[in-house]
Design a protein around this motif. Structure first.
Motif, PDB file in Angstrom:
ATOM      1  N   ASP A 183       0.820  -1.302   0.070  1.00 55.37           N
ATOM      2  CA  ASP A 183       0.071   0.057  -0.063  1.00 55.37           C
ATOM      3  C   ASP A 183       0.960   1.210   0.052  1.00 55.37           C
ATOM      4  N   VAL A 184       0.196   2.234  -0.835  1.00 53.76           N
ATOM      5  CA  VAL A 184       1.007   3.604  -0.638  1.00 53.76           C
ATOM      6  C   VAL A 184       0.099   4.627  -0.376  1.00 53.76           C
ATOM      7  N   PRO A 185       0.055   5.050   0.943  1.00 51.29           N
ATOM      8  CA  PRO A 185      -1.004   5.820   1.504  1.00 51.29           C
ATOM      9  C   PRO A 185      -0.580   7.298   0.916  1.00 51.29           C
ATOM     10  N   ILE A 186      -1.618   7.866   0.321  1.00 50.17           N
ATOM     11  CA  ILE A 186      -1.594   9.289  -0.329  1.00 50.17           C
ATOM     12  C   ILE A 186      -1.132  10.468   0.856  1.00 50.17           C
ATOM     13  N   ASN A 187      -1.111  10.274   2.131  1.00 47.28           N
ATOM     14  CA  ASN A 187      -0.958  11.152   2.964  1.00 47.28           C
ATOM     15  C   ASN A 187       0.838  10.680   3.489  1.00 47.28           C
ATOM     16  N   LYS A 188       1.460   9.987   2.625  1.00 44.64           N
ATOM     17  CA  LYS A 188       2.505   9.534   2.891  1.00 44.64           C
ATOM     18  C   LYS A 188       3.446  10.061   1.920  1.00 44.64           C
ATOM     19  N   LEU A 189       3.147  11.105   1.037  1.00 41.20           N
ATOM     20  CA  LEU A 189       4.047  11.218  -0.120  1.00 41.20           C
ATOM     21  C   LEU A 189       5.397  11.977   0.205  1.00 41.20           C
ATOM     22  N   SER A 190       5.620  12.531   1.468  1.00 44.47           N
ATOM     23  CA  SER A 190       7.036  12.862   2.233  1.00 44.47           C
ATOM     24  C   SER A 190       7.973  11.837   2.268  1.00 44.47           C
ATOM     25  N   ASP A 191       7.288  10.471   2.196  1.00 44.28           N
ATOM     26  CA  ASP A 191       8.493   9.307   2.458  1.00 44.28           C
ATOM     27  C   ASP A 191       9.292   9.116   1.286  1.00 44.28           C
ATOM     28  N   PHE A 192       8.792   9.731   0.089  1.00 43.86           N
ATOM     29  CA  PHE A 192       9.552   9.570  -1.086  1.00 43.86           C
ATOM     30  C   PHE A 192      10.208  10.950  -1.514  1.00 43.86           C
ATOM     31  N   LYS A 193      11.448  10.743  -2.201  1.00 48.69           N
ATOM     32  CA  LYS A 193      12.489  11.382  -2.720  1.00 48.69           C
ATOM     33  C   LYS A 193      12.408  11.420  -4.309  1.00 48.69           C
ATOM     34  N   GLU A 194      11.851  10.338  -4.968  1.00 46.59           N
ATOM     35  CA  GLU A 194      11.582  10.223  -6.127  1.00 46.59           C
ATOM     36  C   GLU A 194      10.556   9.467  -6.631  1.00 46.59           C
ATOM     37  N   THR A 195       9.625   9.782  -7.570  1.00 42.20           N
ATOM     38  CA  THR A 195       8.679   9.105  -7.833  1.00 42.20           C
ATOM     39  C   THR A 195       8.396   9.078  -9.406  1.00 42.20           C
ATOM     40  N   GLY A 196       7.518   8.111 -10.026  1.00 42.65           N
ATOM     41  CA  GLY A 196       7.507   7.840 -11.319  1.00 42.65           C
ATOM     42  C   GLY A 196       6.288   7.256 -12.044  1.00 42.65           C
ATOM     43  N   ALA A 197       5.767   7.265 -13.063  1.00 38.30           N
ATOM     44  CA  ALA A 197       5.064   6.558 -13.616  1.00 38.30           C
ATOM     45  C   ALA A 197       5.725   5.528 -14.963  1.00 38.30           C
ATOM     46  N   CYS A 198       5.375   4.336 -15.026  1.00 28.55           N
ATOM     47  CA  CYS A 198       5.781   3.495 -16.045  1.00 28.55           C
ATOM     48  C   CYS A 198       4.772   2.609 -16.728  1.00 28.55           C
ATOM     49  N   GLY A 199       5.267   2.291 -18.027  1.00 26.87           N
ATOM     50  CA  GLY A 199       4.483   1.686 -18.884  1.00 26.87           C
ATOM     51  C   GLY A 199       5.134   1.620 -20.265  1.00 26.87           C
ATOM     52  N   THR A 200       4.571   0.779 -21.230  1.00 25.39           N
ATOM     53  CA  THR A 200       5.116   0.445 -22.482  1.00 25.39           C
ATOM     54  C   THR A 200       5.271   1.568 -23.111  1.00 25.39           C
ATOM     55  N   ALA A 201       4.517   2.684 -23.404  1.00 19.46           N
ATOM     56  CA  ALA A 201       4.416   3.622 -24.207  1.00 19.46           C
ATOM     57  C   ALA A 201       5.785   4.538 -23.769  1.00 19.46           C
ATOM     58  N   ALA A 202       5.965   5.106 -22.411  1.00 24.29           N
ATOM     59  CA  ALA A 202       6.867   5.853 -22.082  1.00 24.29           C
ATOM     60  C   ALA A 202       8.124   5.312 -21.536  1.00 24.29           C
TER      61      ALA A 202
END
Length: 342
Positions: A270-289
């Motif tokens: 689980d990735v709680p929306i109220n824990k964004l500060s736990d991350f220093k980098e984030t991204g989206a991944c998929g075939t296209a990009a």
């Protein structure tokens, strides 16, 4: 058939263009036929087809890559075949055998070899396998016949100005899928449900929206039509786990790369929306990009910025470079990931 094509590879976008041949196979009387390559890119189907009225269809997306030595390869097509089988099963479509799926893809690439972009352009040949319910049918029931097709078209590098972060907003009004619905399979209805939310996000100046879990709206699920991942402040690769997330082949490839190539700890949770500060980098991944770095996420009127809104984080860059290198044949691939087109 084309032997040489007049394409400015540097100007390709992610858009449809007609190539020489595509593959078509029909399921009728309880079995799939052998399939064939055809020139016509128009389908002639019954107006009562279940694909048109009841959404009985599913699809896949994968790419063919030209390597430095001029050869062509597919990236993990057997995983796409397995995922299509799961999608078919979920919406009562006869499954496409794995070998039939891969063979169809190989036939299409080989028949359209002139459209595979040269190495070094960043462009690829995109393949779209799909299955639709066809035939005369009026009631809400499974179709009497089905069509399995694969077409391809050359597409450009997703990032025109290089790998650059973009901002996303949380979707408060809309869900892309229901709890225990069809979110974990690749059916068109999931994408139709996302169109309005995407439009609203773009109108507000964002690349797309991020969907929260449909049951509680407290956990991150998907980023537009892609999977989410994050790098925590103590260098753990984290990605959401949920029954309503499409299992991205790119994401599971990144999980392996994070573990085996970058030696990172990996957590699918689980990735709680109220824990964004736990991350220093984030991204989206998929075939296209492959990877779309996330600069910031707007939630409840506030933009939370991660590494930077203008620069890609170092771990995200390593993940991208490694996966991109594997796909184009410049980095050694794990066993079974690459299928050569011969």
């Amino acid at each position: 058939m084309s032997t040489n094509v007049n394409i400015d590879w540097s100007k390709l976008g992610f858009a449809y263009s007609k190539t020489d041949l595509r593959y078509i196979s029909i399921w009728k009387n309880g079995k799939w036929d052998d399939g064939e390559l055809v020139e016509d890119n128009k389908l002639n189907i019954s107006e009562a087809s279940t694909a048109l009225h009841y959404g009985q269809q599913c699809f896949e997306g994968l790419k063919a890559y030209r390597t430095k030595d001029g050869s062509i390869q597919l990236f993990r097509p057997y995983e796409n075949a397995k995922r299509l089988m799961r999608s078919c099963s979920r919406v009562l479509i006869p499954e496409i055998p794995i070998d039939k799926f891969v063979d169809a893809c190989l036939q299409v690439v080989k028949a359209n070899e002139a459209f595979v972009p040269p190495y070094g352009t960043g462009a690829t040949l995109y393949l779209r396998p799909y299955v639709i319910g066809i035939g005369d049918n009026l009631g809400v029931s499974t179709a009497p016949e089905f069509l399995f097709g694969v077409f391809c078209c050359p597409v450009g590098a997703y990032f025109k100005s290089g790998l650059a972060p973009v901002n996303f907003m949380i979707s408060d009004e809309y869900d892309r899928a229901a709890p225990y619905g069809t979110g974990d399979v690749k059916v068109g209805g999931n994408y139709a449900a996302s169109l309005l939310a995407h439009e609203h996000a773009v109108e507000k100046g964002f690349a797309d929206c991020i969907y929260l879990d449909p049951a509680t709206h407290t956990k991150i699920e998907e980023v537009g039509a892609a999977n989410f991942f994050g790098i925590t402040n103590d260098n753990v690769f984290v990605t959401p786990k949920s029954p309503s997330i499409l299992p991205s082949i790119t994401k599971y490839s990144l999980i392996h790369i994070a573990k085996e190539y970058l030696k990172l700890e990996v957590q699918e949770r689980d990735v709680p929306i109220n824990k964004l500060s736990d991350f220093k980098e984030t991204g989206a991944c998929g075939t296209a990009a492959v990877i779309s770095p996330i600069g910031g996420i707007e939630y409840k009127g506030k933009l939370h910025v991660f590494h930077s809104e203008t620069e890609v984080g170092p771990i995200t860059k390593k993940l991208y470079d490694t996966l991109y290198g594997i796909q184009f044949g410049d980095v050694a691939a794990p066993a079974g990931w690459i299928v050569k087109v011969k």
